[in-house]
Scaffold this active site. Structure first.
Site, PDB file in Angstrom:
ATOM      1  N   LYS A   1      48.031 -30.874  36.565  1.00 30.76           N
ATOM      2  CA  LYS A   1      47.157 -30.649  35.437  1.00 30.76           C
ATOM      3  C   LYS A   1      47.230 -31.200  34.282  1.00 30.76           C
ATOM      4  CE  LYS A   1      47.281 -27.467  32.266  1.00 30.76           C
ATOM      5  NZ  LYS A   1      46.255 -28.369  31.134  1.00 30.76           N
TER       6      LYS A   1
ATOM      7  N   GLU B   1      60.715 -31.372  30.354  1.00 31.91           N
ATOM      8  CA  GLU B   1      60.703 -32.317  29.567  1.00 31.91           C
ATOM      9  C   GLU B   1      60.058 -31.818  28.263  1.00 31.91           C
ATOM     10  OE1 GLU B   1      62.313 -35.009  29.572  1.00 31.91           O
ATOM     11  OE2 GLU B   1      62.571 -35.572  31.774  1.00 31.91           O
TER      12      GLU B   1
ATOM     13  N   CYS C   1      57.571 -37.620  22.394  1.00 28.77           N
ATOM     14  CA  CYS C   1      58.535 -36.696  22.446  1.00 28.77           C
ATOM     15  C   CYS C   1      59.745 -37.361  21.984  1.00 28.77           C
ATOM     16  CB  CYS C   1      58.651 -36.206  23.686  1.00 28.77           C
ATOM     17  SG  CYS C   1      58.970 -37.529  24.869  1.00 28.77           S
TER      18      CYS C   1
ATOM     19  N   GLU D   1      60.271 -30.366  14.961  1.00 27.77           N
ATOM     20  CA  GLU D   1      59.572 -31.443  15.397  1.00 27.77           C
ATOM     21  C   GLU D   1      58.100 -31.239  14.794  1.00 27.77           C
ATOM     22  OE1 GLU D   1      58.220 -31.005  19.585  1.00 27.77           O
ATOM     23  OE2 GLU D   1      58.710 -33.114  19.887  1.00 27.77           O
TER      24      GLU D   1
HETATM   25  P1  NAD Z   1      51.900 -27.949  25.201  1.00 28.09           P
HETATM   26  O1  NAD Z   1      53.236 -27.363  25.400  1.00 28.09           O
HETATM   27  O2  NAD Z   1      50.854 -27.523  24.432  1.00 28.09           O
HETATM   28  O3  NAD Z   1      50.984 -28.585  26.361  1.00 28.09           O
HETATM   29  C1  NAD Z   1      51.648 -29.280  27.475  1.00 28.09           C
HETATM   30  C2  NAD Z   1      50.856 -28.886  28.749  1.00 28.09           C
HETATM   31  O4  NAD Z   1      50.882 -27.499  29.127  1.00 28.09           O
HETATM   32  C3  NAD Z   1      49.316 -29.233  28.709  1.00 28.09           C
HETATM   33  O5  NAD Z   1      48.769 -29.557  29.740  1.00 28.09           O
HETATM   34  C4  NAD Z   1      48.884 -27.629  28.374  1.00 28.09           C
HETATM   35  O6  NAD Z   1      47.627 -27.327  28.784  1.00 28.09           O
HETATM   36  C5  NAD Z   1      49.933 -26.874  29.435  1.00 28.09           C
HETATM   37  N1  NAD Z   1      49.857 -25.512  28.985  1.00 28.09           N
HETATM   38  C6  NAD Z   1      49.708 -24.991  27.714  1.00 28.09           C
HETATM   39  N2  NAD Z   1      49.668 -23.532  27.683  1.00 28.09           N
HETATM   40  C7  NAD Z   1      50.193 -23.468  28.923  1.00 28.09           C
HETATM   41  C8  NAD Z   1      50.408 -22.220  29.584  1.00 28.09           C
HETATM   42  N3  NAD Z   1      50.808 -20.989  28.881  1.00 28.09           N
HETATM   43  N4  NAD Z   1      50.974 -22.064  30.910  1.00 28.09           N
HETATM   44  C9  NAD Z   1      50.889 -23.392  31.594  1.00 28.09           C
HETATM   45  N5  NAD Z   1      50.407 -24.342  31.060  1.00 28.09           N
HETATM   46  C10 NAD Z   1      50.343 -24.305  29.681  1.00 28.09           C
HETATM   47  O7  NAD Z   1      52.439 -29.490  24.543  1.00 28.09           O
HETATM   48  P2  NAD Z   1      51.365 -30.818  23.851  1.00 28.09           P
HETATM   49  O8  NAD Z   1      50.798 -30.133  22.741  1.00 28.09           O
HETATM   50  O9  NAD Z   1      50.350 -31.260  24.945  1.00 28.09           O
HETATM   51  O10 NAD Z   1      52.418 -32.082  23.782  1.00 28.09           O
HETATM   52  C11 NAD Z   1      53.179 -32.069  22.806  1.00 28.09           C
HETATM   53  C12 NAD Z   1      54.719 -31.445  23.019  1.00 28.09           C
HETATM   54  O11 NAD Z   1      55.112 -32.058  24.192  1.00 28.09           O
HETATM   55  C13 NAD Z   1      55.711 -31.819  22.094  1.00 28.09           C
HETATM   56  O12 NAD Z   1      56.535 -30.927  21.739  1.00 28.09           O
HETATM   57  C14 NAD Z   1      56.387 -32.905  22.748  1.00 28.09           C
HETATM   58  O13 NAD Z   1      57.642 -33.316  22.289  1.00 28.09           O
HETATM   59  C15 NAD Z   1      56.285 -32.644  24.246  1.00 28.09           C
HETATM   60  N6  NAD Z   1      56.718 -33.719  25.100  1.00 28.09           N
HETATM   61  C16 NAD Z   1      57.948 -34.088  25.826  1.00 28.09           C
HETATM   62  C17 NAD Z   1      58.022 -35.174  26.511  1.00 28.09           C
HETATM   63  C18 NAD Z   1      59.294 -35.251  27.255  1.00 28.09           C
HETATM   64  O14 NAD Z   1      59.226 -36.283  28.433  1.00 28.09           O
HETATM   65  N7  NAD Z   1      60.289 -34.741  26.952  1.00 28.09           N
HETATM   66  C19 NAD Z   1      56.998 -36.090  26.619  1.00 28.09           C
HETATM   67  C20 NAD Z   1      55.645 -36.123  25.948  1.00 28.09           C
HETATM   68  C21 NAD Z   1      55.418 -34.681  25.229  1.00 28.09           C
END
Ligand code: NAD
Length: 487
Positions: free
Chosen positions: A180, A255, A289, A389
């Site tokens: 997804k 992650e 991230c 962050e």
């Molecule tokens: P997010 O947590 O808002 O969303 C991530 C994913 O989760 C998306 O596909 C979203 O649709 C889905 N999602 C949202 N709510 C959900 C729920 N209740 N249940 C299941 N899935 C759900 O994050 P974002 O805004 O897309 O990305 C930014 C964040 O991701 C930052 O905190 C960043 O540090 C982190 N990130 C971490 C890594 C890593 O490898 N450690 C890499 C990239 C981004």
């Protein structure tokens, strides 16, 4: 009067077929460089996610995927790597428009994506067990089996890179995948699904179901018939996802976020450090991230380094991703507002803006979500801008005097994803590398060309489990022990 036809709606990829959403729902995907609609795609529902999981399960049970020779899995994946390279320009342009990142960054992301498939293709037929010596009369051996249906929830900041980072080891291990992507940048994930089918992945081995987190994400994370979940995203959502998976005793790779320090000593090559520190925070407009979002600088070098960084920040070209600027837009208006509010908080806490700190005023910029590369000086370790962050192009600058103090500040974080140390002194470098609590430490560099081969993952609230590298296979396999008594 002229009318522009709305873009056609792109379908989900379930069981090898393009399909509309079960309720006919559609997602508008925006180009953050212009604010215009880039594409319209089907928005997966709970029922669609369920169909995708069933298709993945059927693929696992089929001769075509579950029964395929490991070397053949590898061949399919090599073809995927090649196809990604063949289509690199198209994929890079799409990624740049969907996410807003500069074209050259998108090109790198696409090459890294190809490299994931190539790297893991090579291991598909080398995932081995052990024999365990128990003495006469007993033969004991282990088999590493695919864990089953892998669910992957992917964020918007590096869609094709992070998507491939999870999909490639899962396929190499023999799992079937339901991915997804984020509703904010889902386009290249759909291309990846297409490429898999073109290269010989059987139906159901790789399903792509873009949709909202609250519907498709929840449906996938809480599905009873997945066997493993890889989540990349924010801490809050990660915790919610882990709880859902726990209900079904599904193991999770997490992650999550970071507040990674770059520690620069006065003896460092300051030109090199300027370049490294600047790229570490401004790449992808800080929406990374592993962004080096804290600069810990030895007080003796503070003024010289900050001056160089400010000069660089002030001369960076900002613009639409496809014009290949130094920095593209922020993903959304909402994220832009979050960044603005953090810069205000920082100023209220006593930090000084020494570069950027506002939206650019260039009238030639289209109506996207732009923000200037920003340096916040005079930050102290307890400030919110030093702890939280921001996920934008904002660097918090904290001076230090002694190595001990640098180590303490570096570790004074709920996160522990990546750290950089810049010095010519091997003793300082090693001492810090071993003391910093984070999953990766770089010395006199920050990142290693995508780092496909290197274990990547968090300490503390940056997550658990490891992606990239051969270590990641542990998440996609399970070990069976077979013990035989013979006469
Ligand atoms: P997010 O947590 O808002 O969303 C991530 C994913 O989760 C998306 O596909 C979203 O649709 C889905 N999602 C949202 N709510 C959900 C729920 N209740 N249940 C299941 N899935 C759900 O994050 P974002 O805004 O897309 O990305 C930014 C964040 O991701 C930052 O905190 C960043 O540090 C982190 N990130 C971490 C890594 C890593 O490898 N450690 C890499 C990239 C981004």
């Amino acid at each position: 009067m002229t009318t522009t036809a709305a873009p056609a709606v792109e379908g989900l990829i379930i069981d090898g077929t393009r399909t509309g959403a079960s309720d006919g729902g559609v997602l508008d995907v925006y180009d953050p460089s212009t604010g215009e609609v880039l594409a319209r795609i089907a928005r997966a529902t709970k029922a669609d996610v369920d169909r995708a999981v069933q298709a993945a399960r059927a693929a696992m049970d089929s001769k075509g995927w579950g029964g395929i020779a490991p070397a053949e899995r590898g061949r399919i994946m090599y073809r995927m790597a090649q196809k990604i390279r063949d289509r690199a320009e198209e994929l890079s342009t799409l990624e740049s428009r969907d996410n807003g990142k500069p074209l050259r960054q998108a090109r790198t992301d696409v090459q890294v994506s190809a490299r994931y498939f190539e790297f893991f293709a090579g291991i598909a037929d080398k995932i081995m067990g052990h024999t365990i010596p128990l003495g006469p009369g007993l033969l004991d051996f282990t088999v590493r089996e695919p864990i089953g249906v892998s669910a992957q929830i992917v964020p918007w900041n590096y869609p094709i890179q992070i998507g491939s980072r999870g999909v490639a080891p899962a396929l190499a291990a023999g799992c079937a995948v339901v991915m997804k992507p984020s509703s904010e940048a889902p386009m290249t994930a759909l291309r990846l699904g297409e490429i898999g089918l073109e290269c010989g992945l059987p139906p159901g081995a790789l399903n792509i179901v873009p949709g909202t987190g609250s519907e498709a994400g929840v449906a996938l994370a809480s599905h009873r018939d997945i066997n493993q979940l890889t989540f990349t995203g924010s801490v809050d959502v990660g915790v919610a996802v882990a709880k859902m998976a726990a209900e079904n005793v599904v193991p999770v790779v997490m992650e999550l976020g970071g507040k990674s320090p770059n520690i620069v000593f006065a003896d460092a090559d300051l030109d090199l450090a300027t370049q490294g520190v600047s790229t570490a925070i401004f790449q992808n407009a800080g929406q990374t991230c592993s962004a080096g979002s804290r600069l810990l600088v030895e007080r003796k070098a503070h003024d010289a380094l900050v001056e160089r960084l400010a000069t660089r920040a002030k001369t960076m070209k900002i613009g639409p991703g496809v014009s290949d600027p130094d920095m593209g837009p922020i993903i959304s208006q909402r994220q832009l507002e979050t960044i603005e509010s953090y810069v205000k908080v920082g100023q209220q806490e006593g930090a000084r803006v020494v570069a950027g700190g506002k939206r650019p005023t260039d009238p030639k910029l289209p109506g996207g979500n732009y923000y200037q590369p920003t340096l916040l000086d005079g930050v102290t370790r307890g400030m919110r801008v030093a702890q939280e962050e921001i996920f934008g192009p904002v660097l918090a600058i904290i001076p230090f005097d002694e190595l001990e103090e640098a180590a303490a500040i570096a570790n004074d974080s709920i996160y522990g994803l990546v750290a950089g140390v810049w010095t010519r002194d091997i003793n300082k470098a090693l001492s810090l590398a071993l003391r910093i609590k984070s999953g990766q430490v770089y010395v006199n560099t920050y990142g290693a060309g995508g780092g496909v081969e290197l274990p990547f993952g968090g300490y503390k609230k940056s997550g658990y489990g490891r992606e990239k590298s051969l270590e990641s296979l542990a998440s996609y396999t399970q070990i069976k022990n077979v013990c035989i008594k013979y006469a």
